[in-house]
Write an enzyme that holds these catalytic residues in place. Sequence first.
Site, PDB file in Angstrom:
ATOM      1  N   LYS A  82       0.833  -1.209   0.000  1.00 27.74           N
ATOM      2  CA  LYS A  82       0.000   0.000   0.000  1.00 27.74           C
ATOM      3  C   LYS A  82       0.871   1.264   0.000  1.00 27.74           C
ATOM      4  CE  LYS A  82      -4.180  -2.172   1.087  1.00 27.74           C
ATOM      5  NZ  LYS A  82      -3.721  -3.533   0.963  1.00 27.74           N
TER       6      LYS A  82
HETATM    7  C1  LIG Z   1      -4.239  -4.637   0.278  1.00 27.75           C
HETATM    8  C2  LIG Z   1      -3.417  -5.886   0.161  1.00 27.75           C
HETATM    9  C3  LIG Z   1      -3.676  -6.865  -0.830  1.00 27.75           C
HETATM   10  C4  LIG Z   1      -4.856  -6.766  -1.789  1.00 27.75           C
HETATM   11  O1  LIG Z   1      -4.713  -5.759  -2.741  1.00 27.75           O
HETATM   12  P1  LIG Z   1      -5.984  -5.227  -3.568  1.00 27.75           P
HETATM   13  O2  LIG Z   1      -5.495  -4.076  -4.352  1.00 27.75           O
HETATM   14  O3  LIG Z   1      -7.004  -4.845  -2.522  1.00 27.75           O
HETATM   15  O4  LIG Z   1      -6.474  -6.353  -4.424  1.00 27.75           O
HETATM   16  C5  LIG Z   1      -2.841  -7.955  -0.913  1.00 27.75           C
HETATM   17  N1  LIG Z   1      -1.806  -8.109  -0.062  1.00 27.75           N
HETATM   18  C6  LIG Z   1      -1.523  -7.199   0.909  1.00 27.75           C
HETATM   19  C7  LIG Z   1      -0.376  -7.439   1.820  1.00 27.75           C
HETATM   20  C8  LIG Z   1      -2.308  -6.058   1.062  1.00 27.75           C
HETATM   21  O5  LIG Z   1      -2.033  -5.162   2.029  1.00 27.75           O
END
Ligand SMILES: *Cc1c(COP(=O)(O)O)cnc(C)c1O
Length: 495
Positions: A113
């Site tokens: 993120k």
């Molecule tokens: C948010 C997240 C995901 C999922 O990503 P999306 O864009 O919501 O599909 C996968 N792995 C981790 C570690 C995350 O923080």
Amino acid sequence: MKFISTRGKFTDKVDSAYAIKCGLAADGGLFMPESIPSLSSNELLSLKDKNYNERAAYIIGKFLTDYTYDELLADAAGAYAGNKFGPHPAPVKNVDGKIYSLELWHGPTSAFKDMALQIMPRLFVRALRKTGETKDALILVATSGDTGKAALEGYRDIDRVKIQVFYPTDGVSAVQKRQMQTQEGKNVSVKAIRGNFDDAQSGVKRIFADEKMAARLAERNTFLSSANSINWGRLVPQIVYYVSAYLDMVCSGDISFGEKIDVCVPTGNFGNIFAGYIAKLMGLPIEKFVCASNVNNVLTDFLKEGTYDKNRSFHATISPSMDILISSNLERLLFLTAGAEETGKYMEMLSSCGKYTVSGSVFAKISESFIGVFADEARTKATICSFYKNKNYLIDTHTAVAMAAAEEYLSTYKAERKILVVSTASPYKFAKDVYTSLVGEENAPSDIEAIEKLSALTGTEIPAPLSSVIAKEILHPDVIGKEDMDNAVADFVTL
Ligand SMILES: *Cc1c(COP(=O)(O)O)cnc(C)c1O
């Protein structure tokens, strides 16, 4: 480039700054660019010799035409600085044979993120200026873990913005809780809620819809905004690392220029994988996307049958950031394949009866590019173990879901192409489950102990942001009732 709503009822065409400031369109749809810009072979070739920040400014600039290249370059340089991300913000590693890993967790909170939430606040502040906004923003976030911390780090000490995060006091891991309780910054507020994630999220939604609250905030020259993954400002920075990874693979000689690859993404809200699909539509040589899910496999079923059905039990898994039954960004894929009118109908059915079925032609179009595969908890743990023991590569629980899906895809479909698997979190962020996957469930350590035990066992290094969190002072100890969220917001703005 103008932006339009995926639902077609809000018919204005707006600049990207407006889309980033508002997040959602007025008809409840998501903002999408009016058309997908292309990246020609010549452009790709010239980006091959550029660094990550230059690639980011160029690619983001194709969508954010109301920002200058120099603004975007400055924002990328600030976001992906070496003291936050190390020498490369998104390195590619060959794991084994055809499997490559795109590591997106070298940032300040050790999860992917950061790739969006480090640059989006910078784009957001410029958006305030570009749209002539006179009020300051209060970003409200309800989080089940990764988003809250990444948003806090991204928005801390940003001008004209305050950020307040609510998390369920018993609904996040000990590491995630510690990360949020120790958050520094003069414009941040963090509150634990007695309740679960839904309580926190409904509280935030209620506050967003509360006109009295809006009026109270307006007296303080403040408006509310959000930082969740349906904001275009979070999606667009994610396109960059797909292009960058491909070019890095060309530079290292792992693929030849123009060679097609497949991509596999551990998916929750469908934001990350959708950004990859945009890169493909722009011209990046990607053949298939493997959409990897955990046992909350609503997307696997959708991609198999064309019916999206959220009426099913919810499972809390060891890959909690993928525990999602409504993948909000899927709406953008529907928009691209079915158009706004159909998308609006599907979304109405989703909210009225929890399911919809796409038409045959829409399903065929989606199936050209997407394959759904899921891994249950046992296979996820076994994959962590086998990747460490057989390939000497330590992965977190989310990445393990994707690696398991990639292996199944390679063996079932006998694909010849190399596959780039997106690695979304440091194994240390989910240290306890990674550790017990390696040594068994007996004597499971606490989350915090597991960090050091995992390092001792594997001889790998603890990422600096996670090792320092153990010693940091707790600045945000408050636990409040869910009915006290409104007061917490009002108090914070009055400060
Ligand atoms: C948010 C997240 C995901 C999922 O990503 P999306 O864009 O919501 O599909 C996968 N792995 C981790 C570690 C995350 O923080």
